[in-house]
Design an enzyme around this catalytic site. Structure first.
Site, PDB file in Angstrom:
ATOM      1  N   ARG A 162     -70.559  -7.130 -51.877  1.00  0.00           N
ATOM      2  CA  ARG A 162     -70.748  -5.710 -51.988  1.00  0.00           C
ATOM      3  C   ARG A 162     -71.771  -5.225 -51.163  1.00  0.00           C
ATOM      4  O   ARG A 162     -72.473  -4.230 -51.255  1.00  0.00           O
ATOM      5  CB  ARG A 162     -70.779  -5.015 -53.217  1.00  0.00           C
ATOM      6  N   SER A 232     -65.283   1.052 -59.654  1.00  0.00           N
ATOM      7  CA  SER A 232     -66.393   0.284 -60.374  1.00  0.00           C
ATOM      8  C   SER A 232     -67.632   1.062 -59.898  1.00  0.00           C
ATOM      9  O   SER A 232     -67.625   1.289 -58.741  1.00  0.00           O
ATOM     10  CB  SER A 232     -66.579  -1.160 -59.920  1.00  0.00           C
ATOM     11  N   GLU A 328     -73.109   0.737 -57.483  1.00  0.00           N
ATOM     12  CA  GLU A 328     -72.410   0.622 -56.219  1.00  0.00           C
ATOM     13  C   GLU A 328     -71.951   1.767 -55.488  1.00  0.00           C
ATOM     14  O   GLU A 328     -71.657   1.752 -54.501  1.00  0.00           O
ATOM     15  CB  GLU A 328     -71.287  -0.668 -56.174  1.00  0.00           C
TER      16      GLU A 328
HETATM   17  N1  EPU Z   1     -64.845  -6.848 -69.137  1.00  0.00           N
HETATM   18  C1  EPU Z   1     -65.499  -6.124 -70.319  1.00  0.00           C
HETATM   19  N2  EPU Z   1     -65.009  -4.844 -70.912  1.00  0.00           N
HETATM   20  C2  EPU Z   1     -64.165  -4.294 -70.009  1.00  0.00           C
HETATM   21  C3  EPU Z   1     -63.736  -4.571 -68.770  1.00  0.00           C
HETATM   22  C4  EPU Z   1     -63.985  -5.966 -68.411  1.00  0.00           C
HETATM   23  O1  EPU Z   1     -66.106  -6.832 -71.257  1.00  0.00           O
HETATM   24  O2  EPU Z   1     -63.875  -3.115 -70.464  1.00  0.00           O
HETATM   25  C5  EPU Z   1     -65.387  -8.016 -68.709  1.00  0.00           C
HETATM   26  C6  EPU Z   1     -64.132  -9.229 -69.078  1.00  0.00           C
HETATM   27  O3  EPU Z   1     -64.927 -10.316 -69.504  1.00  0.00           O
HETATM   28  C7  EPU Z   1     -63.518  -9.461 -67.875  1.00  0.00           C
HETATM   29  C8  EPU Z   1     -64.726  -9.357 -66.925  1.00  0.00           C
HETATM   30  O4  EPU Z   1     -65.718  -8.157 -67.423  1.00  0.00           O
HETATM   31  O5  EPU Z   1     -62.999 -10.879 -67.859  1.00  0.00           O
HETATM   32  C9  EPU Z   1     -64.401  -8.939 -65.605  1.00  0.00           C
HETATM   33  O6  EPU Z   1     -63.414  -7.736 -65.470  1.00  0.00           O
HETATM   34  P1  EPU Z   1     -62.401  -7.513 -64.319  1.00  0.00           P
HETATM   35  O7  EPU Z   1     -61.625  -8.595 -64.190  1.00  0.00           O
HETATM   36  O8  EPU Z   1     -61.955  -6.075 -64.442  1.00  0.00           O
HETATM   37  O9  EPU Z   1     -63.575  -7.348 -62.816  1.00  0.00           O
HETATM   38  P2  EPU Z   1     -65.077  -6.756 -62.883  1.00  0.00           P
HETATM   39  O10 EPU Z   1     -65.790  -7.637 -62.538  1.00  0.00           O
HETATM   40  O11 EPU Z   1     -65.222  -5.704 -63.862  1.00  0.00           O
HETATM   41  C10 EPU Z   1     -64.572  -6.709 -60.274  1.00  0.00           C
HETATM   42  C11 EPU Z   1     -64.833  -5.762 -59.103  1.00  0.00           C
HETATM   43  C12 EPU Z   1     -63.773  -4.736 -59.270  1.00  0.00           C
HETATM   44  C13 EPU Z   1     -62.363  -5.830 -58.962  1.00  0.00           C
HETATM   45  C14 EPU Z   1     -62.209  -6.686 -60.030  1.00  0.00           C
HETATM   46  C15 EPU Z   1     -61.185  -7.438 -59.868  1.00  0.00           C
HETATM   47  C16 EPU Z   1     -67.160  -5.081 -58.852  1.00  0.00           C
HETATM   48  C17 EPU Z   1     -68.275  -4.216 -58.955  1.00  0.00           C
HETATM   49  N3  EPU Z   1     -65.910  -4.927 -59.320  1.00  0.00           N
HETATM   50  O12 EPU Z   1     -64.635  -5.903 -61.507  1.00  0.00           O
HETATM   51  O13 EPU Z   1     -63.626  -4.062 -57.805  1.00  0.00           O
HETATM   52  O14 EPU Z   1     -61.188  -4.843 -58.653  1.00  0.00           O
HETATM   53  O15 EPU Z   1     -63.365  -7.521 -60.018  1.00  0.00           O
HETATM   54  O16 EPU Z   1     -61.466  -8.533 -58.848  1.00  0.00           O
HETATM   55  O17 EPU Z   1     -67.365  -6.418 -58.303  1.00  0.00           O
HETATM   56  C18 EPU Z   1     -64.382  -1.696 -57.242  1.00  0.00           C
HETATM   57  O18 EPU Z   1     -65.289  -2.260 -56.724  1.00  0.00           O
HETATM   58  O19 EPU Z   1     -64.084  -0.631 -57.207  1.00  0.00           O
HETATM   59  C19 EPU Z   1     -63.527  -2.534 -58.127  1.00  0.00           C
HETATM   60  C20 EPU Z   1     -62.590  -1.998 -58.782  1.00  0.00           C
END
Ligand code: EPU
Length: 332
Positions: A162, A232, A328
């Site tokens: 990022r 995010s 971000e």
């Molecule tokens: N989780 C929770 N609670 C929630 C949601 C998620 O505990 O309400 C935990 C779970 O353990 C889950 C983990 O967080 O397994 C990861 O969640 P998710 O797969 O949704 O990914 P993220 O890390 O929250 C990142 C990116 C997203 C991207 C997803 C999928 C960042 C800041 N965000 O989110 O990017 O779509 O991975 O690869 O790195 C964006 O930047 O706008 C964005 C949506």
């Protein structure tokens, strides 16, 4: 080149906060952009993409530039690869859809990310195990100070999670981006959620991968047109092994991803949820009930109200878990 005065920026940011720009311009090509920069050397400047990654807490006393360069062009191709250039103002997902339809692989995991092509290198957008920097070969810009045209090769972009030189320095307006894509495609599992959505199809087509991602994102992320948000809100924090140890003693189920160099990425969403903020609402601002990483606007037009809530979430996560979440999203 027309410059408008006192323009309301509410339609130009996905959180829909109100703020007025004293000067506003939408250059359609690099020449117009240089001209506008040279005409207002002393003005404070802000470059807007599609507005999905920033919001305003006050009026902008300066020049807001919203690049309007469109088009997707084929630069060269051979049997294996193709290089494309897309204008900064092209809608990101329109580009992804176009590449998938043409059978060009590389951007499919970044389906349905809101925003413009020009914003994609700035924060090195990423999803489902893929970052846009893996496909970018060149970023064309105009220098904000000198009005000069420049090109940055991948190495010069200084990409990381990022992050990029464009985010660090904020002194370039991106006019177009070049991508190198593959003409053949083999699915490699990089993200368990995606494989699960593909329903044990281990050899999906590009379109099937795109569709699976669109389904996951539509389920988990609110549509900014219906519930204003900026995707995010925070970056996932990167911990040292010492920080990791102390956090795991508080949260034994903490999700951890290795990032190399004895650093561990964890989930900001998980920390926010554990801190008790998932689905929480404070006035007209809140945390989305389906995904804790998304701050949602339930109807305020005040960026300050959103910023105050963001601060509260940061402070509470820090108080409970000692991790300071870094937005971000840019707050102006
Ligand atoms: N989780 C929770 N609670 C929630 C949601 C998620 O505990 O309400 C935990 C779970 O353990 C889950 C983990 O967080 O397994 C990861 O969640 P998710 O797969 O949704 O990914 P993220 O890390 O929250 C990142 C990116 C997203 C991207 C997803 C999928 C960042 C800041 N965000 O989110 O990017 O779509 O991975 O690869 O790195 C964006 O930047 O706008 C964005 C949506």
């Amino acid at each position: 080149m027309i410059t408008q005065h006192n323009i309301q920026l509410q339609p130009y940011n996905s959180f829909k906060t109100k703020a007025v720009a004293r000067l506003f311009s939408e250059p359609a090509n690099a020449e117009e952009l240089s001209e506008i920069l040279n005409r207002f050397p002393e003005e404070k400047k802000l470059i807007l993409g599609a507005g999905y990654n920033l919001f305003f807490t006050e009026d902008f006393d300066g020049l807001v530039i919203r690049p309007a360069m469109k088009g997707i062009y084929l630069i060269w191709e051979n049997d294996r690869e193709v290089e494309l250039e897309a204008g900064a103002a092209e809608d990101w997902d329109h580009l992804v859809e176009w590449t998938v339809k043409n059978g060009y692989a590389g951007l499919e995991n970044l389906s349905l990310i809101p925003g413009s092509v020009g914003a994609s290198p700035v924060q090195n957008i990423g999803a489902y195990g893929r970052e846009v920097s893996e496909c970018i070969t060149l970023v064309n810009t105009v220098d904000v100070q000198s009005g000069e045209r420049k090109s940055f090769t991948t190495d010069q972009c200084d990409f990381s999670y990022r992050d990029s030189i464009f985010k660090q320095n904020r002194d370039q307006v991106i006019t177009s981006v070049r991508f190198r894509l593959e003409k053949s495609y083999t699915y490699l599992e990089k993200y368990v959620d995606l494989s699960r959505e593909l329903n044990s199809n281990t050899n999906p087509t590009l379109s099937q991968v795109r569709e699976a991602i669109i389904r996951i994102r539509t389920r988990k992320l609110p549509d900014p047109e219906k519930l204003p948000n900026a995707g995010s809100f925070f970056k996932n924090p990167i911990l040292t092994s010492k920080e990791k140890e102390s956090l795991v003693s508080l949260l034994p189920d903490l999700p951890l991803y290795t990032t190399g160099g004895n650093r561990f990425k964890t989930s900001a969403a998980y920390l926010i949820e554990k801190a008790g903020y998932k689905g929480m609402r404070r006035g007209l601002v809140g945390v989305y009930d389906q995904h804790a990483l998304i701050i949602v606007n339930h109807g305020t037009d005040s960026g300050s109200e959103i910023a105050a809530f963001v601060k509260e979430v940061q402070q509470e996560v820090f108080r409970q878990y000692g991790v300071m979440l870094e937005p971000e999203v840019w707050i102006f």
